[in-house]
Design an enzyme around this catalytic site. Sequence first.
Site, mmCIF file in Angstrom:
data_model
loop_
_atom_site.group_PDB
_atom_site.id
_atom_site.type_symbol
_atom_site.label_atom_id
_atom_site.label_comp_id
_atom_site.label_asym_id
_atom_site.label_seq_id
_atom_site.Cartn_x
_atom_site.Cartn_y
_atom_site.Cartn_z
ATOM 1 N N LYS A 102 0.790 -1.226 0.029
ATOM 2 C CA LYS A 102 0.104 0.036 0.116
ATOM 3 C C LYS A 102 0.968 1.208 0.089
ATOM 4 O O LYS A 102 0.446 2.141 -0.581
ATOM 5 C CB LYS A 102 -0.908 -0.017 1.047
ATOM 6 C CG LYS A 102 -1.930 -0.972 1.445
ATOM 7 C CD LYS A 102 -2.919 -0.796 2.573
ATOM 8 C CE LYS A 102 -3.637 -2.146 2.827
ATOM 9 N NZ LYS A 102 -4.698 -2.594 1.817
ATOM 10 N N LYS A 129 -2.655 1.573 8.975
ATOM 11 C CA LYS A 129 -2.852 0.534 7.797
ATOM 12 C C LYS A 129 -1.585 -0.565 7.698
ATOM 13 O O LYS A 129 -0.441 0.252 7.611
ATOM 14 C CB LYS A 129 -3.296 1.028 6.661
ATOM 15 C CG LYS A 129 -4.656 1.241 6.425
ATOM 16 C CD LYS A 129 -4.852 1.536 5.113
ATOM 17 C CE LYS A 129 -6.412 1.977 4.764
ATOM 18 N NZ LYS A 129 -6.599 2.324 3.404
ATOM 19 N N GLY A 180 -7.905 -7.661 3.393
ATOM 20 C CA GLY A 180 -9.174 -8.266 4.035
ATOM 21 C C GLY A 180 -9.406 -7.491 5.312
ATOM 22 O O GLY A 180 -9.769 -7.965 6.564
ATOM 23 N N GLY A 181 -8.862 -6.096 5.490
ATOM 24 C CA GLY A 181 -9.181 -5.391 6.961
ATOM 25 C C GLY A 181 -8.106 -5.708 7.904
ATOM 26 O O GLY A 181 -8.243 -5.283 8.852
ATOM 27 N N HIS A 211 -16.967 3.466 -0.105
ATOM 28 C CA HIS A 211 -16.089 2.800 -0.880
ATOM 29 C C HIS A 211 -16.581 3.029 -2.362
ATOM 30 O O HIS A 211 -17.604 2.054 -2.615
ATOM 31 C CB HIS A 211 -15.941 1.398 -0.340
ATOM 32 C CG HIS A 211 -15.241 0.594 -1.267
ATOM 33 N ND1 HIS A 211 -13.836 0.023 -0.947
ATOM 34 C CD2 HIS A 211 -15.213 0.095 -2.729
ATOM 35 C CE1 HIS A 211 -13.506 -0.893 -1.691
ATOM 36 N NE2 HIS A 211 -14.010 -0.629 -2.812
ATOM 37 N N HIS A 254 -15.554 -4.771 6.862
ATOM 38 C CA HIS A 254 -14.702 -4.496 5.824
ATOM 39 C C HIS A 254 -14.894 -5.651 4.537
ATOM 40 O O HIS A 254 -14.147 -5.726 3.674
ATOM 41 C CB HIS A 254 -13.206 -4.222 5.935
ATOM 42 C CG HIS A 254 -12.890 -3.209 7.036
ATOM 43 N ND1 HIS A 254 -13.080 -1.878 6.826
ATOM 44 C CD2 HIS A 254 -12.349 -3.413 8.160
ATOM 45 C CE1 HIS A 254 -12.857 -1.282 7.974
ATOM 46 N NE2 HIS A 254 -12.495 -2.066 8.705
ATOM 47 N N GLU A 289 -9.363 1.381 -6.165
ATOM 48 C CA GLU A 289 -10.359 1.502 -5.140
ATOM 49 C C GLU A 289 -10.222 2.749 -4.630
ATOM 50 O O GLU A 289 -8.908 3.198 -4.269
ATOM 51 C CB GLU A 289 -10.210 0.632 -4.196
ATOM 52 C CG GLU A 289 -10.643 -1.023 -4.450
ATOM 53 C CD GLU A 289 -10.802 -1.925 -3.382
ATOM 54 O OE1 GLU A 289 -11.375 -2.942 -3.478
ATOM 55 O OE2 GLU A 289 -10.081 -1.686 -2.423
ATOM 56 N N ARG A 300 -6.577 -7.811 -10.529
ATOM 57 C CA ARG A 300 -7.433 -8.847 -10.995
ATOM 58 C C ARG A 300 -8.864 -8.730 -11.227
ATOM 59 O O ARG A 300 -9.169 -7.530 -10.969
ATOM 60 C CB ARG A 300 -7.028 -9.876 -9.948
ATOM 61 C CG ARG A 300 -7.808 -9.310 -8.776
ATOM 62 C CD ARG A 300 -7.876 -10.299 -7.485
ATOM 63 N NE ARG A 300 -8.037 -9.798 -6.178
ATOM 64 C CZ ARG A 300 -9.314 -9.010 -5.766
ATOM 65 N NH1 ARG A 300 -10.231 -9.048 -6.507
ATOM 66 N NH2 ARG A 300 -9.256 -8.777 -4.637
#
Length: 647
Positions: free
Chosen positions: A116, A158, A164-165, A208, A234, A274, A296
Site C-alpha cells: 500500500k 494500516k 481483508g481489513g 467505498h 470491511h 479502489e 485481477r
Amino acid sequence: MFRKILIANRGEIACRVIDTCRRMGVRTVAVHSDADAGARHVEMADEAVRIGGPRPAESYLRGDVIIAAAQTTGAEAIHPGYGFLSENPEFVEAVEAAGLAFIGPSAAAIRAMGLKDAAKALMEAAGVPVVPGYHGASQDPEHLAGAADAIGYPVLIKAVAGGGGKGMRRVEGPEGFFEALASARGEAATAFGNDAVLVEKYVEKPRHIEVQVFGDGLRAVHLFERDCSLQRRHQKVIEEAPAPGMTPEMRAAMGQAAVRAAEAIGYAGAGTVEFIVDASRGLRPDGFWFMEMNTRLQVEHPVTEAITGVDLVEWQLRVAAGEALPCGQGDLAIDGHAFEARLYAEDVPKGFLPATGRLTHLRFPHGARAETGVRAGDAISPWYDPMIAKIIVHGPTRAVALRKLEQALAGCQVAGSVTNLSFLRRLAGHAGFASGDVDTGLIGRDLEALAAEPVPCTRARSLAALGALGLDTVAGPVAGFTLWAPLRRRVSLTHAGEVSEAVVEVRPGGLLHVEVGGAVHEVAREASGWRIDGAQVPAEVVVTGGGVTVFWGNGYGFGIVEPLDVAATAGAGGGRIEAPMPGLVKAVFVAVGDRVAEGDRLAVLEAMKMEHSLTAARNGVVAEVLVTEGAQVVAGAALIVLEEEEA
Ligand code: ADP
C-alpha cells in the site's frame, strides 16, 4: 485466440470463466482438490486435473502443480480467477517461464500495487489523489505519532501489506496511538509477515467507490464505477453500479484518475482502482482518494458487465491473446442500474459464522443472473469460502433494479444450510439504502435489526408440520386417508433452538386442521399450491433428510423430533399401527396371534433417510399384519391391527 486454457481456481469464478470460454470456442481445463472432485466447475470443464488435497496450500496454491497440469493437457494460457494465485507475481513469472500466457497483468504491475505504501507513492507521482497521510520509510513510533498529529485525528493505521481489513486500526486521539500501533503491527506480522504500517486520515462517513479499468499494456479505459459501501467488517455485502448520487464531473474525475493509475504501471487486463470517498458533504470531484488497486478480476465485476454490456472475461482472453483494447472510452456508456448480493452459507445470529452443510435443495430466482459453483446436493465444505452464489439484477433505474433485487432474493431457495438470505433481504429493504444514502457504517449502525432471525408464523409452522408428516405432496383428497378419517397426529418441530408441537387432523375430503402455537389453521394442498384458512399462499414446503424447510419469503428450516414414536400410538384406541408418513417397511417383527406388550417394537419404517421404530401403544394380541418387509406405504396406511380389547 487460445484454443485451450486452464483455470487455476474453483467455485463460481471458475464456472463463470468456463461460461465465456464455451461461448468463444475455447476449450477448458479445470483443476481440483480432493474436496472438489465432483464439483460443478469440474463437471463444466472439458477436462479436469486433480492437483492435491483439500487444503488450499496442497492444491489451489500449488503453482508448480498447476503449471504442470497446463503443460500435460496442452493448455496455452492460465486464468487465475480471483484469490489464490491471482495476485502472486512469482506465479506469473513461473507461468511465463513455462511458455504459457498468464491471463492478467504483468508480474511488475502486480508488484507495483502489492504494497500500500509503495502504491500510494506511485499514484501520488502519477497525479492520482491519495488519502492524506504518511507513507514514508520511517517506522519509528515517535515519528509515526508525529505524523498522526500533523494529519489530524481520527487517523487510520494500516499495514502496508494489508488485505481483508487486517492490521487496520482507527485511532481517535494521541492518547490511544501507541497502543493501536502495537496491536496493528502484531496483527500485520502474524497475517503478512511484514509489520510495516502507514498512517492516513480517517475519512468520515466514508463511501467505498471503485473504478473498473481495463488495459492492453499501453492504453487503458475505465468501465465506470461500482459502489461497495455496504460492508460488514470491511467485507462487501451488496454492490451496485453506478454509484448512487454520482455526478458527471466526479465520474469523469474518478475515471481519469483510475486510467492514469493503470497507464502509470503499463496495466494489461482487468483491474480495479479502489477509492475512498468523503460523503459527509455529498459527492464532490475533490472528495475522493486512492486506496489501492486490485490487479485481477473482482468478485463484483458482474454489476459492471450488466450496465456496460461488456463481458470482462472475454476482454481478458482477447487482450491476453495479443489483441488491442476491444473499444475506446467513447464507445462505453452506462445502461441502467445493477446490484449484486453475495449469498453465503453463514450463521448470521451467531456473528456471521461460516457454515457448512449439504445443499439438499437449491433454487435460484428467475429474472436474475446467478453465478454459482454449486448445484443441489453439493456440500459447502469447511475448506473454502462459504459462498453459495452471487445474485445479480439489472433494471432501467436504481429503484426498479432494487425492487428486482428484493424479488430475486425472495425467490432464492436454499435448504441444508443456514444462509444470510434474510439478512440480505432486510438490507435490500433498508430505507437508507433505498434512498441511496450509503456509507461503510450503514450495516454496523443497524446490525441488530438487519441480523435478527425472522420468526415463522403459525401458518408457516403448520406447513412445516404437514411436511414433517409427509402430507405435503398430495393434491386434493389425501390418498389413503379417506378410509379411516378423521386421523390425528402429533409432531414436534424445532426452529432456532425452540421446540413446538403441532397436532394435525386429517378430515374426510382431505382437509387438514393444524393446531400449533395456540392457533388453528385449515390447510388444503391444491394442485396450484397451498391454501390456508381459505387464502392461497405463496409458500413451498421442501422435505429433506431429517428436516423440513418452508419457503415463504424467507426460508424457515425446521428439525423434526422423533415424529414416529408419538404417531405410532395414534391409531384407533391404540389398536391399529399406522405409517405416519410415506416410507419403506424395513422389518416386521410380529405375526398374527403374537401377544405384545405396550412399548414392544412391531415394525421398522424407513422414511426421510431415517429408520423409525413403530411400537405397540398397548398390550394385546396381533389380529392382522397388513404389510410385508419391503413394502412401500403411504402416510396413514394401516400396518398392523391388534385384537379388540376385552371389555
Ligand atoms: P484491505 O486491503 O485490508 O481490504 P483497504 O485499504 O482496502 O484495506 O480498506 C478496507 C476498507 O476500510 C475500505 O473499504 C473502507 O471501508 C475502510 N477504509 C480504508 N481506508 C480508510 C480511511 N482512510 N478512512 C476511513 N475508512 C477507510
